[in-house]
Design an enzyme around this catalytic site. Structure first.
Site, PDB file in Angstrom:
ATOM      1  N   GLY A  48       0.726  -1.403   0.186  1.00 28.32           N
ATOM      2  CA  GLY A  48       0.187   0.024  -0.149  1.00 28.32           C
ATOM      3  C   GLY A  48       0.752   1.337  -0.206  1.00 28.32           C
ATOM      4  O   GLY A  48       0.352   2.308  -0.554  1.00 28.32           O
ATOM      5  N   GLU A 102       3.949   3.993   6.014  1.00 30.74           N
ATOM      6  CA  GLU A 102       2.516   3.258   5.871  1.00 30.74           C
ATOM      7  C   GLU A 102       1.445   4.294   5.085  1.00 30.74           C
ATOM      8  O   GLU A 102       1.483   5.077   5.190  1.00 30.74           O
ATOM      9  CB  GLU A 102       1.816   2.906   7.310  1.00 30.74           C
ATOM     10  CG  GLU A 102       2.074   1.445   7.665  1.00 30.74           C
ATOM     11  CD  GLU A 102       1.161   0.680   6.701  1.00 30.74           C
ATOM     12  OE1 GLU A 102       0.830   0.991   5.468  1.00 30.74           O
ATOM     13  OE2 GLU A 102       0.708  -0.627   7.169  1.00 30.74           O
ATOM     14  N   ASP A 103       0.573   3.316   4.389  1.00 32.02           N
ATOM     15  CA  ASP A 103      -0.442   4.041   3.542  1.00 32.02           C
ATOM     16  C   ASP A 103      -1.493   4.414   4.397  1.00 32.02           C
ATOM     17  O   ASP A 103      -2.088   5.477   4.342  1.00 32.02           O
ATOM     18  CB  ASP A 103      -1.058   3.162   2.459  1.00 32.02           C
ATOM     19  CG  ASP A 103      -1.280   1.774   3.035  1.00 32.02           C
ATOM     20  OD1 ASP A 103      -1.343   1.404   4.175  1.00 32.02           O
ATOM     21  OD2 ASP A 103      -2.022   0.999   2.349  1.00 32.02           O
ATOM     22  N   ASP A 106      -5.734   2.294  10.252  1.00 35.48           N
ATOM     23  CA  ASP A 106      -7.263   2.134  10.474  1.00 35.48           C
ATOM     24  C   ASP A 106      -7.567   1.707  11.797  1.00 35.48           C
ATOM     25  O   ASP A 106      -7.552   2.773  12.747  1.00 35.48           O
ATOM     26  CB  ASP A 106      -7.723   1.299   9.464  1.00 35.48           C
ATOM     27  CG  ASP A 106      -9.198   1.227   9.184  1.00 35.48           C
ATOM     28  OD1 ASP A 106     -10.022   2.233   9.000  1.00 35.48           O
ATOM     29  OD2 ASP A 106      -9.830   0.238   9.405  1.00 35.48           O
ATOM     30  N   LYS A 134      -7.489   7.070  10.115  1.00 32.93           N
ATOM     31  CA  LYS A 134      -8.724   7.344  10.589  1.00 32.93           C
ATOM     32  C   LYS A 134      -9.005   7.225  12.065  1.00 32.93           C
ATOM     33  O   LYS A 134      -8.968   6.156  12.663  1.00 32.93           O
ATOM     34  CB  LYS A 134      -9.526   6.201  10.008  1.00 32.93           C
ATOM     35  CG  LYS A 134      -9.463   6.075   8.435  1.00 32.93           C
ATOM     36  CD  LYS A 134     -10.271   4.691   7.969  1.00 32.93           C
ATOM     37  CE  LYS A 134     -10.189   4.705   6.485  1.00 32.93           C
ATOM     38  NZ  LYS A 134     -10.942   3.466   6.012  1.00 32.93           N
ATOM     39  N   PHE A 155     -14.294   4.072   3.560  1.00 32.85           N
ATOM     40  CA  PHE A 155     -13.249   3.377   2.888  1.00 32.85           C
ATOM     41  C   PHE A 155     -12.849   3.942   1.689  1.00 32.85           C
ATOM     42  O   PHE A 155     -13.669   4.733   1.050  1.00 32.85           O
ATOM     43  CB  PHE A 155     -14.066   1.936   2.298  1.00 32.85           C
ATOM     44  CG  PHE A 155     -13.110   1.096   1.705  1.00 32.85           C
ATOM     45  CD1 PHE A 155     -12.297   0.052   2.443  1.00 32.85           C
ATOM     46  CD2 PHE A 155     -13.021   0.970   0.338  1.00 32.85           C
ATOM     47  CE1 PHE A 155     -11.246  -0.629   2.056  1.00 32.85           C
ATOM     48  CE2 PHE A 155     -11.827   0.212  -0.148  1.00 32.85           C
ATOM     49  CZ  PHE A 155     -11.130  -0.623   0.757  1.00 32.85           C
ATOM     50  N   VAL A 156     -11.734   4.170   1.574  1.00 31.50           N
ATOM     51  CA  VAL A 156     -10.915   4.805   0.324  1.00 31.50           C
ATOM     52  C   VAL A 156      -9.855   3.930  -0.470  1.00 31.50           C
ATOM     53  O   VAL A 156      -9.673   2.818  -0.151  1.00 31.50           O
ATOM     54  CB  VAL A 156      -9.747   5.795   1.046  1.00 31.50           C
ATOM     55  CG1 VAL A 156     -10.891   7.027   1.780  1.00 31.50           C
ATOM     56  CG2 VAL A 156      -8.948   5.296   1.875  1.00 31.50           C
ATOM     57  N   ASP A 162      -5.786  -0.144  -2.076  1.00 27.66           N
ATOM     58  CA  ASP A 162      -6.738  -0.853  -3.010  1.00 27.66           C
ATOM     59  C   ASP A 162      -7.958  -1.101  -2.373  1.00 27.66           C
ATOM     60  O   ASP A 162      -8.327  -1.242  -1.108  1.00 27.66           O
ATOM     61  CB  ASP A 162      -5.971  -2.097  -3.353  1.00 27.66           C
ATOM     62  CG  ASP A 162      -6.019  -3.193  -2.025  1.00 27.66           C
ATOM     63  OD1 ASP A 162      -5.636  -2.713  -0.913  1.00 27.66           O
ATOM     64  OD2 ASP A 162      -6.677  -4.444  -2.233  1.00 27.66           O
ATOM     65  N   ARG A 168      -4.932   0.499  -7.024  1.00 25.08           N
ATOM     66  CA  ARG A 168      -3.668   1.100  -6.334  1.00 25.08           C
ATOM     67  C   ARG A 168      -2.951   1.997  -7.106  1.00 25.08           C
ATOM     68  O   ARG A 168      -2.335   3.052  -6.729  1.00 25.08           O
ATOM     69  CB  ARG A 168      -2.673  -0.084  -6.069  1.00 25.08           C
ATOM     70  CG  ARG A 168      -3.144  -0.967  -4.968  1.00 25.08           C
ATOM     71  CD  ARG A 168      -2.082  -1.924  -4.624  1.00 25.08           C
ATOM     72  NE  ARG A 168      -2.522  -3.275  -3.879  1.00 25.08           N
ATOM     73  CZ  ARG A 168      -2.741  -3.353  -2.727  1.00 25.08           C
ATOM     74  NH1 ARG A 168      -2.610  -2.004  -1.906  1.00 25.08           N
ATOM     75  NH2 ARG A 168      -2.826  -4.220  -1.970  1.00 25.08           N
TER      76      ARG A 168
END
Ligand code: IMP
Ligand code: MG
Length: 178
Positions: A48, A102-103, A106, A134, A155-156, A162, A168
């Site tokens: 990610g 990190e992407d 959550d 988030k 959700f993104v 992805d 992606r």
């Protein structure tokens, strides 16, 4: 195009390119100031974070190294939870200043497991740089040093992230249309 289809869902534009670029420059600037002289080792978590890592690292001007790790998850024995193991870390990190790239954070469980795993290798310090966070979804104690964007608990997809393997490659971030 502000509404796109990824696999079987529609998403609308949430973070446009210009916004992402500007904010990453600010984030990198902070890292350049705060970690100067520490020769940090950036550990980008695949898959990610590949786009964020690439754009962030281009703005890092202090001496540093970068490497890539992957987390393999399998079903754990306890509580049916997933256990994630770190793959691909060939560098020694003892005594080093490590920056995890990190992407998205959550629930924070992935990050917590990664921290636990890296801490067994005795780094001097670990910082976390995440593209998205988030806050409403966070369920464990985590201190995030560098957060490009705090976002709602939706959700993104895109910019490395992805939806079921797709999206992606999108160069902007899109949020799901309920
Ligand atoms: P956590 O362990 O709940 O913090 O989840 C972290 C991982 O879940 C991230 O590294 C992503 O791979 C994935 N993830 C969480 N939220 C999203 C999202 O909105 N879109 C895409 N992937 C997500
Ligand atoms: Mg990730």
């Amino acid at each position: 195009m502000d509404i796109i289809r990824v696999k079987d869902r529609d998403f609308k534009l949430f973070l446009p390119k210009e916004t992402i670029t500007a904010r990453i420059a600010e984030t990198a600037q902070r890292i350049n100031e705060e970690l100067a002289g520490k020769n940090p080792l950036f550990l980008a978590v695949l898959n990610g974070s590949f786009m964020f890592a690439a754009d962030l690292m281009k703005q890092i001007t202090i001496p540093c190294e970068i490497s890539f790790i992957k987390l393999a998850s399998y079903e754990g024995m306890q509580q049916g939870g997933k256990v994630r193991e770190v793959f691909g870390l060939s560098e020694r990190i003892d005594g080093r200043t490590v920056v995890i790239v990190e992407d998205i954070v959550d629930s924070g469980r992935t990050m917590l497991q990664l921290l636990d795993s890296l801490n067994t290798r005795n780094p001097a310090e670990i910082h976390i740089a995440t593209f998205l966070f988030k806050p409403a979804a966070l369920s464990c104690p985590l201190t995030l040093d560098y957060v490009a964007f705090e976002i709602p608990n939706d959700f993104v997809v895109g910019y490395g992230m992805d939806y079921d393997g797709f999206g992606r490659n999108l160069d902007q971030v899109y949020t799901v249309i309920p």
